[in-house]
Write a protein that holds these residues in place. Structure first.
Motif, short mmCIF file in Angstrom:
data_model
loop_
_atom_site.label_atom_id
_atom_site.label_comp_id
_atom_site.label_asym_id
_atom_site.label_seq_id
_atom_site.Cartn_x
_atom_site.Cartn_y
_atom_site.Cartn_z
N UNK A 428 28.67 -38.82 88.25
CA UNK A 428 29.50 -37.73 88.76
C UNK A 428 28.68 -36.57 89.32
N UNK A 429 27.60 -36.21 88.61
CA UNK A 429 26.74 -35.09 89.05
C UNK A 429 26.14 -35.40 90.42
N UNK A 430 25.63 -36.64 90.55
CA UNK A 430 25.00 -37.04 91.82
C UNK A 430 26.02 -37.06 92.96
N UNK A 434 25.65 -34.93 96.38
CA UNK A 434 25.55 -35.59 97.70
C UNK A 434 26.67 -35.13 98.63
N UNK A 435 27.90 -35.01 98.07
CA UNK A 435 29.04 -34.65 98.92
C UNK A 435 29.23 -33.14 99.01
N UNK A 437 30.64 -31.20 96.72
CA UNK A 437 32.01 -30.85 96.28
C UNK A 437 31.98 -30.39 94.82
N UNK A 438 32.94 -29.53 94.43
CA UNK A 438 33.05 -29.12 93.03
C UNK A 438 33.74 -30.21 92.22
N UNK A 439 33.76 -30.08 90.87
CA UNK A 439 34.49 -31.05 90.05
C UNK A 439 35.95 -31.09 90.49
N UNK A 440 36.56 -32.26 90.43
CA UNK A 440 37.96 -32.39 90.84
C UNK A 440 38.31 -33.86 91.05
N UNK A 441 39.56 -34.14 91.43
CA UNK A 441 40.04 -35.53 91.57
C UNK A 441 39.19 -36.35 92.54
N UNK A 447 33.89 -42.09 92.53
CA UNK A 447 33.32 -42.88 91.43
C UNK A 447 33.95 -44.28 91.44
N UNK A 448 35.31 -44.32 91.59
CA UNK A 448 36.00 -45.62 91.59
C UNK A 448 35.60 -46.47 92.80
N UNK A 449 35.40 -45.80 93.95
CA UNK A 449 34.95 -46.53 95.14
C UNK A 449 33.58 -47.20 94.86
N UNK A 450 32.66 -46.41 94.28
CA UNK A 450 31.32 -46.95 93.99
C UNK A 450 31.36 -48.04 92.92
N UNK A 451 32.31 -47.90 91.98
CA UNK A 451 32.45 -48.93 90.95
C UNK A 451 32.91 -50.25 91.59
N UNK A 452 33.84 -50.16 92.56
CA UNK A 452 34.29 -51.37 93.25
C UNK A 452 33.13 -52.03 94.00
N UNK A 453 32.30 -51.20 94.64
CA UNK A 453 31.13 -51.74 95.34
C UNK A 453 30.24 -52.49 94.34
#
Length: 478
Positions: A428-430, A434-435, A437-441, A447-453
């Motif tokens: 999440x921190x990375x 990279x993007x 962006x602050x913490x949020x949905x 994270x879910x996109x990268x998990x699918x990859x």
């Protein structure tokens, strides 16, 4: 009667053990009666090893405490209002109970405890004659007021008093009949079966917790099916686990499908065989056994007759998981057990879908991820294998080989990458760095996109993951 002689030899050995002889001497010196009672005496006749040492005495709970305090390493009086004192003597745990003559008021769930003054009176109010045996100490005299030894030798469960009186006093005894029938491999005497059928509704007076405990003990025996059939045939299961008798779907000559009830009992037996043979779970494993018994309970609700005589049960896995969750909660099973059983029922068809086509690595990873922790994956292996009950040898072998292959693939993938800890290559921190962006949905989405990859392609390395994340981010922005 060599059985009896052998049993008495075993009992005299037990009486000579440090725990039993210490207790017997102490009660004798205090001028009180003491007898070994129930399970240990019964098991000596059956040649089974005994774990629980239960004693009965004419001493009151206070007198029991006074006698055991000087000789016990520890003692407790948690069952004191029922006349029971526990103690640890010579490194063994024992329970000592004052003779009972208790009466149930027939309406409440709790017995009124009345202490009795004779061992015979105490034994006659116990559940079954085979449990109503005692060995007086220190003189080693067998007390058997209701013919329990004869019933043990004949392999029969009978109640010491009339069964309708005994079951009316404590309806849970009807479920105990089923459990002991399974545990000991005994038959239940006809009058007791008739009383169970007639009084089945009385089980509703018993608390859900006590019913759950009795069901757990039944399912934990080496072969529970005999007991389960008794609960279903007597109508007791209609009250405590109605989804089970509901599996007896009527069939007509046009719509042929396997009897789901018989299939479920076979799956339970096969699951127990796998559980024991594979030896990877602590046996008995209640989750495996509940899931095997209940895996098809969604079928009655989802049954459809198709043109041409076919029968379908679409989504019976999801419906069954929901029904199981509801029933196990009503029976006050703990949340972990409820979740684990429901999840297995939800996943129990997954493997059959995968046998139609060859599996991609991604499908194997998902199977492992969806099963959850290692013990749940092992349970899913057992349930999937046990669910094959076809009499068609070729089909059964084909499914078995397919599952061998799947387990092999899982093992190989696990070696290549720690499959149990499938995580994206960026945390999440990375992702936020990279993007920008602050913490949020959106972090969860990325994270879910990268998990699918990760699941689809396996490890690709941090640099490639960063590129894919930025591509996804650009596409999402567009």
């Amino acid at each position: 009667m060599h059985h009896v002689a052998a049993a008495l030899d075993r009992l005299s050995e037990l009486a000579a053990s440090p725990t039993v002889s210490t207790l017997a001497a102490a009660f004798d010196a205090a001028g009180h009666e003491l007898a070994l009672v129930g399970g240990p005496v019964r098991d000596a006749f059956l040649g089974r090893s005994t774990n629980d040492l239960d004693f009965t005495t004419d001493a009151t709970p206070d007198e029991i405490l006074a006698i055991v305090k000087p000789i016990a390493e520890a003692h407790w009086d948690i069952g004191r209002q029922f006349g029971t004192i526990g103690a640890k003597i010579a490194r063994e745990t024992v329970e000592i109970t004052t003779y009972r003559a208790d009466t149930y008021d027939g309406a409440s769930r709790k017995p009124d405890v009345v202490f009795g003054d004779t061992i015979e009176g105490d034994l006659v109010r116990r559940d079954f004659t085979v449990n109503a045996l005692a060995l007086r100490l220190p003189k080693l005299e067998l007390v058997d007021p209701s013919g329990g030894v004869d019933d043990l030798l004949a392999g029969v469960l009978r109640t010491p008093s009339a069964p309708e009186v005994s079951f009316g006093d404590d309806p849970l005894r009807m479920m105990r009949a089923a459990r002991f029938a399974a545990q000991l491999g005994f038959s239940v005497a006809e009058p007791a079966v008739a009383a169970m059928t007639e009084l089945a509704g009385a089980i509703e007076r018993i608390s859900a917790e006590r019913v759950r405990d009795e069901l757990t003990k039944l399912l934990s025996t080496a072969s529970p099916v005999r007991g389960i059939r008794l609960l279903v045939d007597s109508g007791i299961a209609d009250r405590v686990l109605p989804e089970l008798p509901a599996l007896r779907l009527e069939r007509d000559e046009h719509h042929r499908h396997k009897d789901v009830y018989e299939h479920s009992l076979t799956v339970l037996e096969q699951a127990i065989d796998y559980e024991v043979a594979r030896g990877r779970l602590d046996s008995p494993d209640l989750v495996v056994r509940l899931a095997a018994l209940l895996h098809d309970i969604g079928k009655p609700r989802t049954r459809r007759f198709e043109p041409g005589g076919a029968v379908t049960f679409h989504h019976h896995d999801a419906v069954g998981a929901k029904l199981a969750r509801k029933r196990l909660r009503a029976l006050r099973f703990d949340n972990d057990t409820v979740d684990a059983v429901a999840r297995l029922i939800e996943l129990h068809l997954r493997f059959f879908g995968y046998t139609d086509a060859s599996w991609s690595d991604s499908a194997v990873r998902r199977y492992v991820r969806d099963a959850g922790p290692a013990d749940q994956l092992e349970r899913l292996h057992i349930l999937s294998r046990a669910d094959v009950t076809t009499r068609n040898r070729r089909k059964a072998d084909m499914l078995s080989f397919a599952y061998d292959d799947l387990e092999q693939r899982i093992a190989e993938l696990a070696e290549q990458e720690e499959l149990a800890a499938v995580r994206p290559e960026l945390d999440g921190q990375q992702i936020m760095a990279i993007l920008g962006v602050p913490p949020g949905p959106v972090v969860g989405e990325a994270y879910r996109f990268l998990l699918d990859v990760r699941l689809d392609e396996g490890p690709i390395g941090e640099d490639a993951a960063r590129e894919r994340l930025l591509e996804w981010w650009a596409a999402r922005g567009a």
